[in-house]
Motif scaffolding. Structure first.
Motif, PDB file in Angstrom:
ATOM      1  N   VAL A 168      50.577  45.146   1.071  1.00 56.87           N
ATOM      2  CA  VAL A 168      50.385  45.989   0.395  1.00 56.87           C
ATOM      3  C   VAL A 168      49.126  47.284   1.176  1.00 56.87           C
ATOM      4  O   VAL A 168      48.355  46.452   2.117  1.00 56.87           O
ATOM      5  N   CYS A 169      49.403  48.218   1.096  1.00 56.63           N
ATOM      6  CA  CYS A 169      48.125  49.163   1.795  1.00 56.63           C
ATOM      7  C   CYS A 169      47.102  49.529   1.049  1.00 56.63           C
ATOM      8  O   CYS A 169      47.084  50.173   0.047  1.00 56.63           O
ATOM      9  N   PHE A 170      45.878  49.892   1.006  1.00 59.98           N
ATOM     10  CA  PHE A 170      44.978  50.366   0.977  1.00 59.98           C
ATOM     11  C   PHE A 170      45.016  51.667   0.776  1.00 59.98           C
ATOM     12  O   PHE A 170      45.379  52.245   1.670  1.00 59.98           O
ATOM     13  N   GLY A 171      44.599  52.641  -0.374  1.00 61.10           N
ATOM     14  CA  GLY A 171      44.600  53.686  -1.177  1.00 61.10           C
ATOM     15  C   GLY A 171      46.292  53.815  -0.956  1.00 61.10           C
ATOM     16  O   GLY A 171      46.736  55.625  -1.757  1.00 61.10           O
ATOM     17  N   GLN A 172      47.510  53.296  -1.771  1.00 60.41           N
ATOM     18  CA  GLN A 172      48.592  53.599  -1.513  1.00 60.41           C
ATOM     19  C   GLN A 172      49.499  52.549  -2.497  1.00 60.41           C
ATOM     20  O   GLN A 172      49.394  51.708  -2.557  1.00 60.41           O
ATOM     21  N   ALA A 173      49.953  53.656  -3.171  1.00 58.72           N
ATOM     22  CA  ALA A 173      50.789  52.076  -3.878  1.00 58.72           C
ATOM     23  C   ALA A 173      52.629  51.939  -3.553  1.00 58.72           C
ATOM     24  O   ALA A 173      53.016  52.346  -2.376  1.00 58.72           O
ATOM     25  N   LYS A 174      52.457  50.829  -3.979  1.00 57.44           N
ATOM     26  CA  LYS A 174      53.886  50.307  -3.146  1.00 57.44           C
ATOM     27  C   LYS A 174      55.452  50.692  -4.261  1.00 57.44           C
ATOM     28  O   LYS A 174      55.288  50.271  -5.799  1.00 57.44           O
ATOM     29  N   VAL A 175      55.965  51.571  -3.292  1.00 57.29           N
ATOM     30  CA  VAL A 175      57.378  51.330  -4.061  1.00 57.29           C
ATOM     31  C   VAL A 175      58.370  50.455  -4.088  1.00 57.29           C
ATOM     32  O   VAL A 175      59.599  49.919  -3.027  1.00 57.29           O
ATOM     33  N   MET A 176      58.845  49.821  -5.532  1.00 55.59           N
ATOM     34  CA  MET A 176      59.358  48.206  -5.206  1.00 55.59           C
ATOM     35  C   MET A 176      61.161  48.983  -5.726  1.00 55.59           C
ATOM     36  O   MET A 176      62.292  47.862  -5.279  1.00 55.59           O
ATOM     37  N   LYS A 177      60.925  49.742  -6.088  1.00 58.46           N
ATOM     38  CA  LYS A 177      62.312  50.259  -6.929  1.00 58.46           C
ATOM     39  C   LYS A 177      62.570  51.384  -7.347  1.00 58.46           C
ATOM     40  O   LYS A 177      61.898  52.483  -7.484  1.00 58.46           O
ATOM     41  N   GLU A 178      63.735  51.675  -7.408  1.00 56.34           N
ATOM     42  CA  GLU A 178      63.480  53.597  -7.388  1.00 56.34           C
ATOM     43  C   GLU A 178      64.903  53.516  -8.378  1.00 56.34           C
ATOM     44  O   GLU A 178      66.397  52.244  -8.651  1.00 56.34           O
ATOM     45  N   GLY A 179      64.814  53.975  -9.582  1.00 53.90           N
ATOM     46  CA  GLY A 179      65.380  54.644 -10.674  1.00 53.90           C
ATOM     47  C   GLY A 179      65.717  55.849 -11.253  1.00 53.90           C
ATOM     48  O   GLY A 179      64.350  56.894 -10.712  1.00 53.90           O
ATOM     49  N   LYS A 180      66.363  56.759 -11.639  1.00 52.36           N
ATOM     50  CA  LYS A 180      65.974  58.013 -12.720  1.00 52.36           C
ATOM     51  C   LYS A 180      65.523  58.023 -13.586  1.00 52.36           C
ATOM     52  O   LYS A 180      65.094  58.991 -14.185  1.00 52.36           O
ATOM     53  N   LYS A 181      65.435  56.936 -14.988  1.00 52.50           N
ATOM     54  CA  LYS A 181      65.271  57.184 -16.125  1.00 52.50           C
ATOM     55  C   LYS A 181      63.935  57.429 -16.407  1.00 52.50           C
ATOM     56  O   LYS A 181      64.070  57.395 -16.872  1.00 52.50           O
ATOM     57  N   ALA A 182      63.341  56.433 -15.962  1.00 55.01           N
ATOM     58  CA  ALA A 182      62.165  56.730 -15.988  1.00 55.01           C
ATOM     59  C   ALA A 182      60.906  56.018 -14.968  1.00 55.01           C
ATOM     60  O   ALA A 182      61.904  55.413 -13.536  1.00 55.01           O
ATOM     61  N   THR A 183      59.844  56.129 -14.351  1.00 52.52           N
ATOM     62  CA  THR A 183      58.636  55.089 -13.480  1.00 52.52           C
ATOM     63  C   THR A 183      57.907  54.748 -13.959  1.00 52.52           C
ATOM     64  O   THR A 183      57.409  55.169 -15.439  1.00 52.52           O
ATOM     65  N   VAL A 184      57.715  53.436 -13.937  1.00 50.92           N
ATOM     66  CA  VAL A 184      57.129  51.979 -14.206  1.00 50.92           C
ATOM     67  C   VAL A 184      55.570  52.042 -13.421  1.00 50.92           C
ATOM     68  O   VAL A 184      56.254  51.953 -11.704  1.00 50.92           O
ATOM     69  N   ILE A 185      54.556  52.261 -13.950  1.00 52.19           N
ATOM     70  CA  ILE A 185      53.296  52.165 -12.845  1.00 52.19           C
ATOM     71  C   ILE A 185      52.989  50.849 -13.288  1.00 52.19           C
ATOM     72  O   ILE A 185      52.639  49.876 -14.278  1.00 52.19           O
ATOM     73  N   ALA A 186      53.330  49.403 -12.535  1.00 55.73           N
ATOM     74  CA  ALA A 186      52.751  48.157 -12.893  1.00 55.73           C
ATOM     75  C   ALA A 186      50.967  48.167 -11.572  1.00 55.73           C
ATOM     76  O   ALA A 186      50.935  48.129 -10.939  1.00 55.73           O
ATOM     77  N   VAL A 187      50.405  48.003 -12.895  1.00 54.38           N
ATOM     78  CA  VAL A 187      48.686  47.664 -11.806  1.00 54.38           C
ATOM     79  C   VAL A 187      48.511  45.568 -11.856  1.00 54.38           C
ATOM     80  O   VAL A 187      48.784  45.056 -13.160  1.00 54.38           O
ATOM     81  N   SER A 188      48.561  45.929 -10.529  1.00 51.62           N
ATOM     82  CA  SER A 188      47.529  44.511  -9.880  1.00 51.62           C
ATOM     83  C   SER A 188      48.546  43.203 -10.188  1.00 51.62           C
ATOM     84  O   SER A 188      50.156  43.261 -10.346  1.00 51.62           O
ATOM     85  N   VAL A 189      48.881  41.733 -11.007  1.00 47.55           N
ATOM     86  CA  VAL A 189      48.947  40.875 -11.720  1.00 47.55           C
ATOM     87  C   VAL A 189      49.991  41.422 -12.779  1.00 47.55           C
ATOM     88  O   VAL A 189      50.571  39.880 -13.581  1.00 47.55           O
ATOM     89  N   MET A 190      50.122  42.220 -13.211  1.00 46.57           N
ATOM     90  CA  MET A 190      50.807  42.912 -14.378  1.00 46.57           C
ATOM     91  C   MET A 190      52.787  43.056 -13.960  1.00 46.57           C
ATOM     92  O   MET A 190      53.457  43.310 -14.216  1.00 46.57           O
ATOM     93  N   LEU A 191      52.809  43.112 -12.114  1.00 46.21           N
ATOM     94  CA  LEU A 191      53.503  42.937 -11.289  1.00 46.21           C
ATOM     95  C   LEU A 191      55.267  42.011 -11.875  1.00 46.21           C
ATOM     96  O   LEU A 191      55.652  42.782 -11.835  1.00 46.21           O
ATOM     97  N   ASP A 192      54.684  40.988 -12.022  1.00 45.40           N
ATOM     98  CA  ASP A 192      55.600  40.009 -12.088  1.00 45.40           C
ATOM     99  C   ASP A 192      56.539  40.023 -13.641  1.00 45.40           C
ATOM    100  O   ASP A 192      57.711  40.241 -13.573  1.00 45.40           O
ATOM    101  N   MET A 193      55.910  40.709 -14.905  1.00 49.42           N
ATOM    102  CA  MET A 193      56.351  40.905 -15.889  1.00 49.42           C
ATOM    103  C   MET A 193      57.308  42.347 -15.891  1.00 49.42           C
ATOM    104  O   MET A 193      58.497  42.474 -16.308  1.00 49.42           O
TER     105      MET A 193
END
Length: 293
Positions: A168-193
């Motif tokens: 990760v980089c300070f000040g930047q979000a990381k694109v984990m995967k791309e899709g069309k139906k919705a955008t899910v924002i995972a914060v911190s320790v919620m990424l695995d779930m």
């Protein structure tokens, strides 16, 4: 994360003469050699968080890079006036590293909980807030920001992600995967779930570890559906202002998985609290299904 942080502090005290470290009865054993060898720059202040911040502000004004360590509610709730007046108002820097994120200290009760930390810090202009999801990410974010001259809060957790650990980089979000139906924002320790739920879904997943300053650009470029699910290990809604600001005036459909805005009077383990307040894969899946239906 805690061990990684304390090891980094030890290196900093030994190799960077313009740095100091102060703690409130936390981490003394890990830094026992530094406390002995550098008593003028590495100190246990005791239970005196508000006074410690004011003292460190004076050091910051003289160009000293200060890092302080304690339990999240006492570093933020107890010292809010010092954060506002001694640092933000005077444009002074400090690194405030807090353990006990949200309900990490589950057995100690409400006095040791701090799900409001993101909202409180984000209300004070000029502050920065970092919430790494792993020890590696803590190092990446700390090394990028600890000398930037701003009051920066680092929320470290005893329950990091164990499967997904991207750079990760300070000040930047990381694109984990791309899709069309919705955008899910995972914060911190919620990424695995989030990644477990979204693995077979046609959705975009954005991973946020810097919550202030918020990365508006990545969100605006990766939200074609205008449907957003925020999964956050703090009070739900903590990022809603940033999401609306980043997306402009377009209509949005937003839902959240996070801690409810209430006093936590129940007791139990960390996992029991996560289940009680529905910060679970099942809750994420249900809300995502409703959003993209």
């Amino acid at each position: 994360m805690r061990r990684t942080f304390l090891k980094r502090v030890g290196e900093m005290i030994r190799n960077e003469e313009d740095t100091v470290f102060y703690t409130v009865d936390m981490g003394m054993w890990a830094l026992r050699e530094e406390l002995k060898d550098f008593p003028e720059r590495c100190k246990n202040i005791g239970i005196f968080e508000d006074g410690m911040l004011s003292m460190v502000a004076g050091m910051s004004k003289r160009g000293i890079v200060a890092t302080i360590f304690g339990i999240q509610p006492y570093l933020i709730d107890r010292t809010l006036e010092q954060i506002k007046m001694d640092f933000a108002y005077q444009k002074l820097g400090v690194n405030i590293v807090g353990t006990g994120a949200a309900v990490d200290y589950s057995k100690y009760g409400y006095s040791h909980y701090c799900p409001e930390d993101v909202q409180l810090v984000k209300m004070i202009p000029g502050c920065e807030f970092v919430a790494p999801g792993s020890a590696k990410q803590f190092l990446q974010l700390f090394n990028a920001a600890y000398r930037d001259g701003k009051p920066t809060f680092y929320r470290i957790s005893d329950h990091p992600n164990s499967v997904y650990d991207p750079d990760v980089c300070f000040g930047q979000a990381k694109v984990m995967k791309e899709g069309k139906k919705a955008t899910v924002i995972a914060v911190s320790v919620m990424l695995d779930m989030v990644m477990s739920v979204c693995a077979d879904q046609d959705v975009t997943v954005l991973y946020y570890t810097t919550l202030e300053p918020f990365d508006y650009e990545t969100l605006s470029k990766h939200c074609p559906s205008k449907k957003i699910l925020v999964v956050e290990p703090e009070y739900e809604g903590s990022l809603l202002y940033d999401i609306h600001h980043g997306m402009g005036s377009v209509p949005l459909q937003i839902d959240t998985v996070g801690f409810p805005h209430e006093i936590f009077r129940n007791y139990g383990t960390y996992q029991e609290k996560m289940e009680y307040y529905r910060l679970t894969e099942n809750s994420i899946r249900t809300k995502l299904d409703d959003l993209i239906r």
